[in-house]
Design an enzyme around this catalytic site. Structure first.
Site, PDB file in Angstrom:
ATOM      1  N   ASP A  32      -4.351  -5.620  -8.458  1.00 12.94           N
ATOM      2  CA  ASP A  32      -4.594  -4.929  -7.198  1.00 12.94           C
ATOM      3  C   ASP A  32      -4.708  -3.437  -7.527  1.00 12.94           C
ATOM      4  OD1 ASP A  32      -4.981  -4.492  -4.501  1.00 12.94           O
ATOM      5  OD2 ASP A  32      -3.256  -5.685  -3.860  1.00 12.94           O
ATOM      6  N   HIS A  52       0.836  -1.203   0.000  1.00 12.50           N
ATOM      7  CA  HIS A  52       0.000   0.000   0.000  1.00 12.50           C
ATOM      8  C   HIS A  52       0.873   1.257   0.000  1.00 12.50           C
ATOM      9  CE1 HIS A  52      -3.037  -2.900   1.410  1.00 12.50           C
ATOM     10  NE2 HIS A  52      -3.903  -2.077   0.858  1.00 12.50           N
TER      11      HIS A  52
END
Length: 412
Positions: A314, A242
């Site tokens: 993702d 992230h």
């Protein structure tokens, strides 16, 4: 009546897409089984035009839109987001924690998304991350949260994993979702791994395989599309993708014997979709992380694992990609590499990403035949799961909470 017409239109588009791809490839050897018998019979000119016309009438822009799986920014749809859905005809919408405040608000938001897409010829994938544990989006004020996968895995009871998977599916169905980005098939073999941690079923390939596949199949049986994640494996990282790009120095032999075991079994057992990880594996590809790597997506997922389902990236807004690549560049690279859909939760980048993909197809960087193959996979999955039809078998909330409480009792 509108839903019936939508279903008929989607079926015609899928048939047309299959026939178009067969003709582009110049043969039937790679055609889906349900189309192969028809492809052996030559069509008269007027029949061919009639059968192929729906997909042929789609512009490159419309096809590219189906590859975009977007997020939204707030608790309600903005006018711009309504337009992205209604006018741009995106392939899917995912909701994150930032989009959920209460059960009533979430239901209203989901209804507004469906309404924005009501006049489009194809239904939306409507996805959410509902894993149980710390990754849960459905408000627990309405439906109880389920235990984390680690707790389920610790029981070593595939029947409990199956029950948990079914309940996860029923939770998302209750709010109108048709895709769940679960289960996690990563194996936690790095004690410093915080991003996966208790989201994994365990530390061994056997446990994750047995428990994860049981959960996956239970989600499927409830008519929700599971997305297994995060290939080639996020369990041996110490960096959270992230925020930055993890690098994993494992050989292909080590990955085959460990990280890939649950994924290989998932493919063998009929997985519908795989999410790629934003991780660099130098032994596989020294330049690009898995999400952007043709070696990994086409060479390993498609060819080595023989997977013909959906490959979804993702989120391109994650730091591993946004800090190292331009979002539009990354989107083009991922589709070039063989991904079918790009997950894009930063909608400020939507138009630039879409324009870049369209230009890449027009310039030949992305062959239109490859785009047609991806669109066909997307449409076939929507037809298989009958996304144009409403759920009619959703469980009562009170019953779900009782069954979830039983799961909690079984792990204590």
């Amino acid at each position: 009546m509108k839903r019936t017409l939508t279903a008929i239109g989607l079926t015609l588009i899928i048939v047309s897409a299959v026939i178009l791809i067969i003709n582009i490839r110049g043969g039937t050897q790679n055609a889906p089984k349900d189309a192969s018998s028809h492809s052996k019979m030559p069509l008269r000119a007027n029949e061919e035009k009639s059968t192929r016309s729906p997909l042929l009438q789609w512009s490159i822009e419309q096809k590219v839109s189906q590859t975009l799986y977007i997020g939204i920014q707030g608790l309600t749809l903005s006018n711009q987001e309504k337009e992205m859905i209604s006018q741009n005809q995106v392939g899917g919408v995912i909701l994150l924690g930032r989009n959920v405040e209460s059960a009533r608000q979430l239901q209203n938001l989901v209804d507004s998304i469906h309404q924005a897409n009501a006049n489009n010829p194809t239904p939306l994938f409507l996805g959410i991350d509902e894993e149980g544990g710390r990754v849960s989006r459905i408000p627990d004020s309405a439906i109880m949260n389920l235990p984390a996968s680690k707790k389920i895995g610790g029981t070593m009871d595939p029947e409990l994993a199956q029950k948990t998977g079914r309940l996860l599916a029923e939770k998302v169905k209750a709010f109108g979702f048709n895709m769940n980005f679960a289960p996690v098939l990563d194996i936690v073999n790095n004690p410093n791994n915080q991003v996966i941690g208790d989201r994994s079923f365990g530390e061994t390939p056997e446990r994750v395989k047995n428990m994860g596949i049981s959960a996956m199949q239970a989600i499927q049986s409830a008519r929700v599309i599971p997305v297994v994640k995060h290939f080639p494996g996020h369990g041996n990282t110490s960096v959270d993708s992230h925020y930055d790009l993890p690098v994993v120095d494992q050989t292909i032999e080590e990955l085959e014997d460990f990280e890939w075991v649950p994924f290989k079994t998932a493919v063998e057992q009929g997985a519908d979709a795989i999410m790629t990880a934003h991780i660099l594996f130098p032994e596989l590809d020294q330049k690009y992380p898995a999400t952007l790597s043709k070696t990994i997506i086409t060479g390993i997922i498609r060819e080595q694992l023989d997977f013909n389902g959906l490959v979804i990236t993702d989120d391109m807004a994650m730091g591993a990609i946004s800090n190292n690549y331009g979002t539009s560049e990354a989107a083009v690279l991922s589709i070039q590499a063989g991904a079918d859909m790009v997950l894009l939760t930063d909608t400020s980048q939507f138009q630039s990403v879409k324009n870049s993909l369209i230009q890449a197809v027009r310039d030949g960087q992305i062959p239109e035949s490859q785009l047609n193959t991806s669109v066909t996979r997307i449409l076939q999955k929507k037809e298989t799961y009958k996304l144009s039809e409403p759920y009619e078998d959703t469980a009562e909330i009170s019953q779900l909470n009782m069954q979830i409480e039983e799961v909690w009792n079984q792990i204590q």
